[in-house]
Design a protein around this motif. Structure first.
Motif, short mmCIF file in Angstrom:
data_model
loop_
_atom_site.label_atom_id
_atom_site.label_comp_id
_atom_site.label_asym_id
_atom_site.label_seq_id
_atom_site.Cartn_x
_atom_site.Cartn_y
_atom_site.Cartn_z
N SER A 1 0.55 -12.45 65.43
CA SER A 1 1.12 -11.65 66.52
C SER A 1 1.61 -12.57 67.63
N ARG B 1 -4.07 -12.01 66.13
CA ARG B 1 -4.28 -11.19 64.94
C ARG B 1 -3.18 -11.47 63.92
N ASN B 2 -3.50 -11.18 62.66
CA ASN B 2 -2.51 -11.26 61.60
C ASN B 2 -1.59 -10.04 61.67
N VAL B 3 -0.33 -10.23 61.29
CA VAL B 3 0.60 -9.11 61.17
C VAL B 3 1.06 -9.01 59.72
N THR B 4 1.32 -7.81 59.27
CA THR B 4 1.67 -7.62 57.86
C THR B 4 3.16 -7.37 57.63
N GLY C 1 5.84 -11.08 63.58
CA GLY C 1 5.02 -10.86 64.76
C GLY C 1 5.38 -9.55 65.41
N ASP C 2 5.53 -9.56 66.70
CA ASP C 2 5.78 -8.32 67.45
C ASP C 2 7.27 -8.12 67.67
N TYR D 1 9.87 -11.10 67.68
CA TYR D 1 9.48 -11.79 66.46
C TYR D 1 9.32 -13.30 66.71
#
Length: 284
Positions: free
Chosen positions: A115, A120-123, A127-128, A132
């Motif tokens: 993120s 935290r991991n992002v799937t 990222g956000d 990104y």
């Protein structure tokens, strides 16, 4: 473009379920890494966050010698196909390093995408949205390579980057993002998609930006794999795009022989897997 040996592939694509696997991923465990175990872990600098990676030490691991390392990025999460293919987007969902190494000879580490705040991991993607920001992911990646080499026998001269789908895009989008990360790799395994062939919903996915990244590849070899599909989306589209860029590279092209968008093809015997393993021998 310098094109390495390209072998003929089967003309009739198979469904992945028609070929029983001869490899099964070891169960995901916690605790200290050991030969033959696949362990969820975290770099020291990220303690106290939800970020994690997955490390596998080969069955022939010996801490008195150095091993080549396959660093792997996963595909996008929440993916399902009409053929029953599923991608969770999590590090533990990856298969390429285990299947192509056969569980031995290579240390294998599956890395997260982080993120924007690095907690935290992002799937999905990098990222956000909409920024990104790949900086936290690249930071984790560089530190993970150093950590594996210092603690688990990784050979800094034999670090490969691999990825499926989103991870295939990551090979260049993240792996060649700048000179500091690009210099880590001795080769790449790029399965299904290629940075620059089409636009994606994140910044700098345009052709000019992708070519800038591609120029950082130099003559390091890339094994570019794809499932068998129509020419507009498959291997020939990548080959044509690379030719059009005018960038000289050491590219080997390989169709999997399966119709599925699924990296579990490497857990099954096939002519394509044999050829991919042959290509991988140069790093042993």
């Amino acid at each position: 473009m310098h094109e390495a040996t390209t072998r003929a592939q089967p003309t009739q694509a198979k469904l992945i379920d028609s070929v029983p696997p001869d490899l099964i991923l070891p169960p995901l465990e916690t605790g200290s890494p050991e030969p033959g175990k696949r362990v969820r872990g975290q770099l020291p600098a990220w303690h106290g966050t939800d970020v994690y990676h997955v490390l596998y030490l080969p069955t022939d691991f010996d801490d008195s010698r150095q091993f080549p390392v396959i660093v792997e990025f996963a595909g996008n999460g929440d993916y399902r196909s009409s053929f029953g293919d599923v991608s969770t987007g999590r590090p533990e969902g990856s298969n390429l390093g285990y299947g192509l190494g056969g569980g031995k000879n290579f240390v294998w580490i599956c890395l997260p995408y982080l993120s924007g705040d690095g907690t935290r991991n992002v799937t999905r993607w990098w990222g956000d949205a909409p920024q990104y920001d790949v900086t936290p992911t690249i930071d984790y990646c560089k530190q993970a390579v150093d950590w594996v080499c210092r603690n688990y026998g990784g050979d800094r001269e034999r670090i490969l980057l691999a990825g499926f789908s989103r991870g295939a895009l990551a090979c260049n989008y993240i792996g060649l993002h700048d000179e500091s990360v690009a210099k880590l790799w001795c080769g790449f395994i790029v399965y299904s998609h290629y940075d620059g062939v089409r636009r994606w919903p994140y910044p700098h996915s345009d052709t000019a930006s992708a070519i800038t990244r591609l120029r950082r590849l130099d003559d390091r070899p890339q094994l570019i794999c794809h499932e068998q599909t129509d020419a507009a989306r498959g291997l020939s589209a990548t080959r044509d795009w690379l030719t059009a860029t005018g960038v000289v590279g050491n590219f080997t092209f390989l169709e999997t022989g399966f119709r599925n968008h699924n990296d579990a093809w490497v857990l099954r015997p096939s002519e394509a897997r044999d050829q991919a393993r042959h290509w991988l021998q140069q790093f042993r």
